[in-house]
Design a protein around this motif. Structure first.
Motif, PDB file in Angstrom:
ATOM      1  N   GLU A 177       1.112   8.700   3.591  1.00 53.56           N
ATOM      2  CA  GLU A 177       1.706   9.107   4.882  1.00 53.56           C
ATOM      3  C   GLU A 177       3.188   9.428   4.731  1.00 53.56           C
ATOM      4  O   GLU A 177       3.679  10.423   5.271  1.00 53.56           O
ATOM      5  N   LEU A 178       3.896   8.551   3.994  1.00 55.51           N
ATOM      6  CA  LEU A 178       5.342   8.778   3.827  1.00 55.51           C
ATOM      7  C   LEU A 178       5.596  10.062   3.034  1.00 55.51           C
ATOM      8  O   LEU A 178       6.479  10.856   3.390  1.00 55.51           O
ATOM      9  N   ALA A 179       4.790  10.274   1.990  1.00 53.70           N
ATOM     10  CA  ALA A 179       4.958  11.505   1.194  1.00 53.70           C
ATOM     11  C   ALA A 179       4.696  12.734   2.069  1.00 53.70           C
ATOM     12  O   ALA A 179       5.405  13.751   1.971  1.00 53.70           O
ATOM     13  N   ILE A 204       3.461   5.007   9.848  1.00 53.76           N
ATOM     14  CA  ILE A 204       2.711   4.767  11.091  1.00 53.76           C
ATOM     15  C   ILE A 204       3.750   4.725  12.203  1.00 53.76           C
ATOM     16  O   ILE A 204       4.736   3.993  12.104  1.00 53.76           O
ATOM     17  N   LYS A 205       3.512   5.474  13.264  1.00 51.17           N
ATOM     18  CA  LYS A 205       4.542   5.554  14.315  1.00 51.17           C
ATOM     19  C   LYS A 205       4.340   4.473  15.386  1.00 51.17           C
ATOM     20  O   LYS A 205       5.300   4.012  15.995  1.00 51.17           O
ATOM     21  N   VAL A 206       3.089   4.109  15.617  1.00 47.39           N
ATOM     22  CA  VAL A 206       2.783   3.161  16.699  1.00 47.39           C
ATOM     23  C   VAL A 206       1.627   2.256  16.285  1.00 47.39           C
ATOM     24  O   VAL A 206       0.687   2.720  15.636  1.00 47.39           O
ATOM     25  N   ALA A 207       1.712   0.976  16.681  1.00 44.84           N
ATOM     26  CA  ALA A 207       0.552   0.092  16.519  1.00 44.84           C
ATOM     27  C   ALA A 207       0.144  -0.398  17.904  1.00 44.84           C
ATOM     28  O   ALA A 207       1.008  -0.634  18.755  1.00 44.84           O
ATOM     29  N   VAL A 208      -1.153  -0.504  18.104  1.00 45.74           N
ATOM     30  CA  VAL A 208      -1.655  -0.942  19.417  1.00 45.74           C
ATOM     31  C   VAL A 208      -2.425  -2.249  19.228  1.00 45.74           C
ATOM     32  O   VAL A 208      -3.301  -2.342  18.364  1.00 45.74           O
ATOM     33  N   GLY A 261       0.796  -1.238   0.000  1.00 40.59           N
ATOM     34  CA  GLY A 261       0.000   0.000   0.000  1.00 40.59           C
ATOM     35  C   GLY A 261       0.818   1.273   0.000  1.00 40.59           C
ATOM     36  O   GLY A 261       0.370   2.306   0.505  1.00 40.59           O
ATOM     37  N   PHE A 262       2.042   1.216  -0.571  1.00 39.87           N
ATOM     38  CA  PHE A 262       2.819   2.448  -0.714  1.00 39.87           C
ATOM     39  C   PHE A 262       2.550   3.107  -2.071  1.00 39.87           C
ATOM     40  O   PHE A 262       2.215   4.278  -2.133  1.00 39.87           O
ATOM     41  N   ILE A 263       2.729   2.329  -3.150  1.00 41.05           N
ATOM     42  CA  ILE A 263       2.573   2.890  -4.503  1.00 41.05           C
ATOM     43  C   ILE A 263       1.756   1.934  -5.368  1.00 41.05           C
ATOM     44  O   ILE A 263       2.080   0.742  -5.452  1.00 41.05           O
ATOM     45  N   TYR A 264       0.732   2.472  -6.015  1.00 41.47           N
ATOM     46  CA  TYR A 264      -0.038   1.677  -6.973  1.00 41.47           C
ATOM     47  C   TYR A 264       0.175   2.248  -8.377  1.00 41.47           C
ATOM     48  O   TYR A 264       0.243   3.479  -8.530  1.00 41.47           O
ATOM     49  N   PRO A 265       0.209   1.366  -9.395  1.00 44.76           N
ATOM     50  CA  PRO A 265       0.214   1.898 -10.763  1.00 44.76           C
ATOM     51  C   PRO A 265      -1.107   2.631 -10.993  1.00 44.76           C
ATOM     52  O   PRO A 265      -2.154   2.190 -10.507  1.00 44.76           O
ATOM     53  N   SER A 266      -1.086   3.716 -11.721  1.00 43.33           N
ATOM     54  CA  SER A 266      -2.325   4.478 -11.946  1.00 43.33           C
ATOM     55  C   SER A 266      -3.320   3.695 -12.806  1.00 43.33           C
ATOM     56  O   SER A 266      -2.912   2.954 -13.704  1.00 43.33           O
ATOM     57  N   SER A 267      -4.594   3.872 -12.534  1.00 41.85           N
ATOM     58  CA  SER A 267      -5.692   3.365 -13.381  1.00 41.85           C
ATOM     59  C   SER A 267      -5.552   1.880 -13.687  1.00 41.85           C
ATOM     60  O   SER A 267      -5.823   1.433 -14.808  1.00 41.85           O
ATOM     61  N   GLU A 268      -5.104   1.113 -12.708  1.00 39.98           N
ATOM     62  CA  GLU A 268      -4.725  -0.267 -12.985  1.00 39.98           C
ATOM     63  C   GLU A 268      -5.869  -1.108 -13.542  1.00 39.98           C
ATOM     64  O   GLU A 268      -5.668  -1.933 -14.434  1.00 39.98           O
TER      65      GLU A 268
END
Ligand code: GAP
Length: 461
Positions: free
Chosen positions: A41-43, A365-369, A17-24
């Protein structure tokens, strides 16, 4: 540390879930990509860090957000209408198109952007025997043609003729800075030297889609233009070079993967030009340009707009057209550098652990609970309570799916620095375990100390 191929990075970036090809679902759309939930989030983290470095921490730089569409004359003044082009050839056999400078580069020859179409054709012809089509392997190319990279649009044009009075999607964001220089001078209490920074989308009809998100037709730029007195330009330039280099170290990029590349063939107005290059899986390539541009930009806009863009020095009373040093980088290039830098495969007791070793402050994401068990309502309720608190001050994810080991691995894959687990002890002594992504060690801390712990361990600039 092992370098991974760009295909490994691209496949992983899509899967997580970082980068998807457009209009796949429509078969894709060449040289355009979408940022998935973790990518967005990273961007954001990249842009926030850039804005903090370039605007928030600087008393001499202000921000701007200019429109994507601008008066078409701007692109004439800037030289983009006449000169913003790449040399193109087509393989007569498979009909793929290529940048001739890239084909020449592959055989150790250079063609730079200032060369005429005729000159590039001469060089191309002289080396044709050695150049094979990267797709089908044949050696049959069309003559070289220079192809303008500006993307045209029909904004405000209500005829069917797209070529009549074209407007352009901006090819770089800095033109919006140049044409607002006078507005900023008039409305803000700034004096030279000062800078204007902005982030935003830019569009280029790139001929070839290569190397994942490295070169795309739609991309986001982060540019800062610093206005100086003529005799202070090179001093400002040295400062900017050092400042930008340091910003990559602050983003967690290791210095051994960075290097300076000096431009040997400068455009006539430039004083000096260097690129910061990053060692991508396909070699050292440009991350950012840091250029000393003389007074070319404001002189051009002053001539074309017929407006006086000179600056009167309050001390000496002398007027001059300010000189500019610029820093220009694409969000996508830093994003790709961070993905390559962070992607790690570790052998943990015979199993591969994929972990994104982002610097903690850049992690999506900084933390997971987690509640230890999802079928114990009292654990789930306590975990939700903690999650609802943590998410008010940092990006936090709740996960109760599968065993805790699997949840750790999922968070490792997206680079989450800390995982907090709520177990039966939590219910009696108000403590939780907090697990570190890199060491995989856990320690118990009080619920009341969680915020302070995270603040101390996820250091921002
Ligand atoms: N205002 C100067 C300018 O635009 P550039 O070298 O054409 O200079 C600056 O671009 C930066 O923008 C590059 O160093 C790169 O980081 C990014 N960039 C340029 N073209 C790009 C593209 N097609 N895809 C992604 N990033 C790009």
């Amino acid at each position: 540390m092992k370098k991974h191929s760009i295909d490994t990075i691209a496949t992983f970036a899509k899967r997580k879930g970082f980068i998807y090809p457009s209009s796949e679902i429509y078969g894709g759309f060449s040289a355009i990509y979408d940022y998935g939930p973790y990518g967005a989030e990273l961007a954001q983290a990249i842009k926030q860090q850039w804005w903090k470095t370039m605007v928030q921490l600087r008393d001499d730089i202000v921000g701007l957000d200019s429109a994507i569409f601008m008066h078409p004359k701007i692109w004439e003044a800037s030289g983009h209408v006449s000169g913003f082009s790449d040399p193109l050839t087509e393989c007569r056999s498979c009909h793929n198109r290529f940048r001739v400078d890239h084909l020449l580069e592959n055989i150790g020859q250079t063609a730079d952007e200032k060369m005429s179409e005729d000159r590039i054709n001469e060089i191309f012809d002289a080396h044709k025997e050695k150049i094979t089509c990267p797709v089908c392997g044949k050696k049959d190319f069309t003559p070289v043609k220079k192809f303008n990279l500006l993307v045209k649009a029909n904004l405000g044009n209500f005829t069917d003729d797209w070529n009549k009075d074209p407007v352009y999607l901006r090819g770089e964001t800095c033109q919006g800075i140049y044409v607002n220089y006078k507005n900023v001078m008039d409305s803000m209490r700034v004096q030279i030297p000062f800078g204007i920074a902005q982030t935003g989308k830019a569009f280029r009809n790139e001929i070839t889609a290569r190397q994942f998100i490295f070169r795309t037709r739609e991309f986001e730029q982060m540019e800062m233009q610093y206005f100086t007195a003529p005799n202070k330009e090179m001093e400002a330039y040295e400062w900017l070079k050092n400042y930008r280099w340091q910003s990559y170290l602050d983003m967690g990029i290791s210095e051994k993967n960075l290097k300076w590349h000096k431009h040997e063939n400068l455009v006539f107005y430039a004083k000096e030009a260097y690129d910061i290059e990053y060692q991508f899986p396909f070699g050292f390539k440009e991350l950012e340009g840091v250029h000393a541009r003389g007074n070319y930009d404001l002189t051009q806009h002053s001539t074309f707009s017929k407006k006086d863009l000179s600056y009167k020095d309050p001390q000496s009373g002398k007027s001059y057209i300010p000189h500019i040093v610029e820093s220009s980088v694409g969000v996508g290039r830093i994003f790709l550098a961070l993905l390559c830098e962070a992607y790690t495969e570790e052998d943990i007791e015979g199993e591969v652990r994929i972990v994104m070793k982002f610097p903690k402050h850049m992690a999506p994401i900084k933390v997971a609970v987690f509640p230890l068990l999802k079928n114990k309502p009292e654990l789930v309720a306590k975990a939700k309570e903690i999650f609802d608190d943590v998410k008010t001050y940092t990006m936090c994810e709740f996960d109760d799916n599968g065993n805790v080991g699997k949840r750790y691995r999922r968070q490792d894959e997206i680079g989450t620095p800390y995982c907090i687990t709520i177990d039966f002890n939590t219910l009696t002594d108000n403590t939780v375990t907090i697990r570190d992504r890199d060491s995989m060690q856990q320690q118990r801390i009080a619920i009341t100390d969680i915020k302070q712990y995270l603040q101390q361990n996820i250091k921002t600039l």
